[in-house]
Design a protein around this motif. Structure first.
Motif, mmCIF file in Angstrom:
data_model
loop_
_atom_site.group_PDB
_atom_site.id
_atom_site.type_symbol
_atom_site.label_atom_id
_atom_site.label_comp_id
_atom_site.label_asym_id
_atom_site.label_seq_id
_atom_site.Cartn_x
_atom_site.Cartn_y
_atom_site.Cartn_z
ATOM 1 N N ILE A 191 0.839 -1.190 0.000
ATOM 2 C CA ILE A 191 0.000 0.000 0.000
ATOM 3 C C ILE A 191 0.878 1.246 0.000
ATOM 4 C CG2 ILE A 191 -1.941 -1.168 1.099
ATOM 5 C CD1 ILE A 191 -1.035 -0.050 3.791
ATOM 6 N N GLY A 192 0.330 2.342 -0.491
ATOM 7 C CA GLY A 192 1.065 3.600 -0.524
ATOM 8 C C GLY A 192 0.400 4.579 -1.465
ATOM 9 N N SER A 193 1.020 5.706 -1.647
ATOM 10 C CA SER A 193 0.464 6.791 -2.438
ATOM 11 C C SER A 193 0.254 6.399 -3.903
ATOM 12 C CB SER A 193 1.394 8.005 -2.383
ATOM 13 O OG SER A 193 0.952 8.994 -3.281
ATOM 14 N N GLY A 194 -0.918 6.738 -4.414
ATOM 15 C CA GLY A 194 -1.200 6.513 -5.827
ATOM 16 C C GLY A 194 -0.658 7.625 -6.707
ATOM 17 N N GLY A 195 -0.134 8.688 -6.095
ATOM 18 C CA GLY A 195 0.280 9.840 -6.871
ATOM 19 C C GLY A 195 1.770 10.000 -7.088
ATOM 20 N N CYS A 196 2.574 9.064 -6.635
ATOM 21 C CA CYS A 196 4.023 9.237 -6.815
ATOM 22 C C CYS A 196 4.439 8.780 -8.214
ATOM 23 C CB CYS A 196 4.808 8.492 -5.739
ATOM 24 S SG CYS A 196 4.713 6.705 -5.834
ATOM 25 N N ALA A 200 3.528 -0.883 3.893
ATOM 26 C CA ALA A 200 3.175 0.483 3.533
ATOM 27 C C ALA A 200 4.437 1.196 3.077
ATOM 28 C CB ALA A 200 2.553 1.209 4.721
ATOM 29 N N VAL A 201 4.409 1.736 1.863
ATOM 30 C CA VAL A 201 5.554 2.467 1.314
ATOM 31 C C VAL A 201 5.138 3.928 1.216
ATOM 32 C CG1 VAL A 201 7.190 2.678 -0.582
ATOM 33 C CG2 VAL A 201 6.250 0.426 -0.006
ATOM 34 N N GLY A 202 5.773 4.788 2.022
ATOM 35 C CA GLY A 202 5.379 6.191 2.023
ATOM 36 C C GLY A 202 3.909 6.303 2.340
ATOM 37 N N GLY A 203 3.205 7.140 1.610
ATOM 38 C CA GLY A 203 1.760 7.171 1.730
ATOM 39 C C GLY A 203 1.175 8.481 2.191
ATOM 40 N N GLU A 204 -0.109 8.575 1.961
ATOM 41 C CA GLU A 204 -0.899 9.743 2.327
ATOM 42 C C GLU A 204 -2.070 9.276 3.182
ATOM 43 O OE1 GLU A 204 -1.630 11.804 -1.386
ATOM 44 O OE2 GLU A 204 0.511 11.891 -1.834
ATOM 45 N N TRP A 205 -3.177 10.012 3.158
ATOM 46 C CA TRP A 205 -4.316 9.689 4.024
ATOM 47 C C TRP A 205 -4.918 8.319 3.720
ATOM 48 C CZ3 TRP A 205 -4.197 12.184 8.200
ATOM 49 C CH2 TRP A 205 -3.828 13.527 8.251
ATOM 50 N N GLY A 206 -5.014 7.957 2.444
ATOM 51 C CA GLY A 206 -5.561 6.643 2.110
ATOM 52 C C GLY A 206 -4.713 5.517 2.666
ATOM 53 N N ALA A 225 6.086 -0.666 7.929
ATOM 54 C CA ALA A 225 6.091 0.723 7.457
ATOM 55 C C ALA A 225 7.458 1.057 6.886
ATOM 56 C CB ALA A 225 5.740 1.663 8.601
ATOM 57 N N LEU A 226 7.544 1.051 5.564
ATOM 58 C CA LEU A 226 8.786 1.378 4.863
ATOM 59 C C LEU A 226 8.782 2.871 4.561
ATOM 60 C CD1 LEU A 226 11.427 0.736 3.412
ATOM 61 C CD2 LEU A 226 10.076 -0.082 1.468
ATOM 62 N N ARG A 227 9.461 3.624 5.414
ATOM 63 C CA ARG A 227 9.479 5.082 5.292
ATOM 64 C C ARG A 227 8.057 5.624 5.162
ATOM 65 N NH1 ARG A 227 14.683 5.896 1.296
ATOM 66 N NH2 ARG A 227 15.936 4.267 2.263
ATOM 67 N N SER A 228 7.193 5.096 6.002
ATOM 68 C CA SER A 228 5.778 5.432 5.961
ATOM 69 C C SER A 228 5.358 6.071 7.274
ATOM 70 C CB SER A 228 4.962 4.160 5.677
ATOM 71 O OG SER A 228 3.596 4.444 5.477
ATOM 72 N N TRP A 229 4.070 6.063 7.512
ATOM 73 C CA TRP A 229 3.499 6.646 8.715
ATOM 74 C C TRP A 229 4.083 6.013 9.974
ATOM 75 C CZ3 TRP A 229 -0.135 10.537 8.972
ATOM 76 C CH2 TRP A 229 -0.742 10.908 7.777
ATOM 77 N N SER A 230 4.269 6.836 10.986
ATOM 78 C CA SER A 230 4.508 6.309 12.326
ATOM 79 C C SER A 230 3.287 6.713 13.130
ATOM 80 C CB SER A 230 5.791 6.888 12.936
ATOM 81 O OG SER A 230 5.692 8.286 13.079
ATOM 82 N N VAL A 231 2.758 5.783 13.862
ATOM 83 C CA VAL A 231 1.552 6.060 14.643
ATOM 84 C C VAL A 231 1.790 5.686 16.081
ATOM 85 C CG1 VAL A 231 -0.005 5.757 12.674
ATOM 86 C CG2 VAL A 231 0.515 3.817 14.122
ATOM 87 N N SER A 232 1.120 6.385 16.936
ATOM 88 C CA SER A 232 1.208 6.100 18.361
ATOM 89 C C SER A 232 -0.068 6.593 19.008
ATOM 90 C CB SER A 232 2.423 6.793 18.986
ATOM 91 O OG SER A 232 2.539 6.427 20.337
ATOM 92 N N GLY A 233 -0.406 5.974 20.064
ATOM 93 C CA GLY A 233 -1.600 6.374 20.788
ATOM 94 C C GLY A 233 -1.334 6.305 22.277
ATOM 95 N N ARG A 234 -2.372 6.248 23.004
ATOM 96 C CA ARG A 234 -2.267 6.161 24.452
ATOM 97 C C ARG A 234 -2.570 4.741 24.913
ATOM 98 N NH1 ARG A 234 -4.962 11.499 26.945
ATOM 99 N NH2 ARG A 234 -2.959 12.544 27.097
#
Length: 186
Positions: free
Chosen positions: A33-38, A126-132, A149-158
């Motif tokens: 998964i990743g950006s469709g616009g690159c 996930a390679v890079g990516g945007e909101w999708g 996540a290959l140079r993609s989003w990093s997420v964290s929560g509580r």
């Protein structure tokens, strides 16, 4: 009618399927998964193409959204290495798929197809990516799929979400594929 035995479905059709194993083992599947616009000049494209090539070399079928950008790059890498690519399209026209998809699923469900993409992979890269891509990461994690996540989003929560459990951050296509293969071999 107590005690009556009904014919099995294969007997009802006039034959038996017992003793006829499938002639092959089904290939493992990993979603990319990743950006469709690159474009081809972008780092994301080059990374995704190498991921596709490495997955195909490992005998893994690539599942993607079937369109351009990261999806096309991963498809091209996999197809160029002799691998299989399943493109899961948002619309009903199969001709919208990038030319490297060896199999196309035209869903007609728009962006909801993101769920079908990540559900069809035993893990996701996930390679890079945007909101999708972020939505696909969340959907994959909700299904219990490991996300690399290959140079993609990093997420964290509580609390239980601290550190983004189930998401493995990597820097190279080789690390991404090794992490995905490790996740699906468990």
């Amino acid at each position: 009618m107590k005690g009556r035995e009904w014919p099995s479905p294969s007997q009802q059709r006039g034959g038996s399927v017992e003793g006829h194993p499938l002639p092959f083992e089904r290939a493992r599947q990993v979603a990319v998964i990743g950006s469709g616009g690159c474009g081809e000049e972008s780092d994301a494209w080059k990374l995704a193409e190498e991921v596709g090539r490495l997955l195909a070399g490992a005998g893994v079928t690539v599942v993607c959204g079937g369109r351009g950008g990261v999806m096309e790059a991963a498809s091209r890498g996999a197809a160029g290495a002799g691998g299989e690519v399943i493109g899961v399209l948002p619309w009903v026209d199969g001709s919208d798929a990038n030319p490297y998809c060896t199999h196309v699923v035209a869903t007609g469900i728009g962006e909801a197809r993101n769920l079908a993409v990540v559900a069809s992979g035993e893990a996701a890269i996930a390679v890079g990516g945007e909101w999708g891509t972020l939505s696909e990461i969340a959907l994959a994690r909700n299904l219990g799929r490991t996300v690399v996540a290959l140079r993609s989003w990093s997420v964290s929560g509580r609390e239980a979400m601290e550190g983004g459990p189930g998401i493995v951050a990597v820097e190279t296509p080789q690390e991404a594929v090794v992490a995905a293969l490790d996740a699906i071999s468990q």
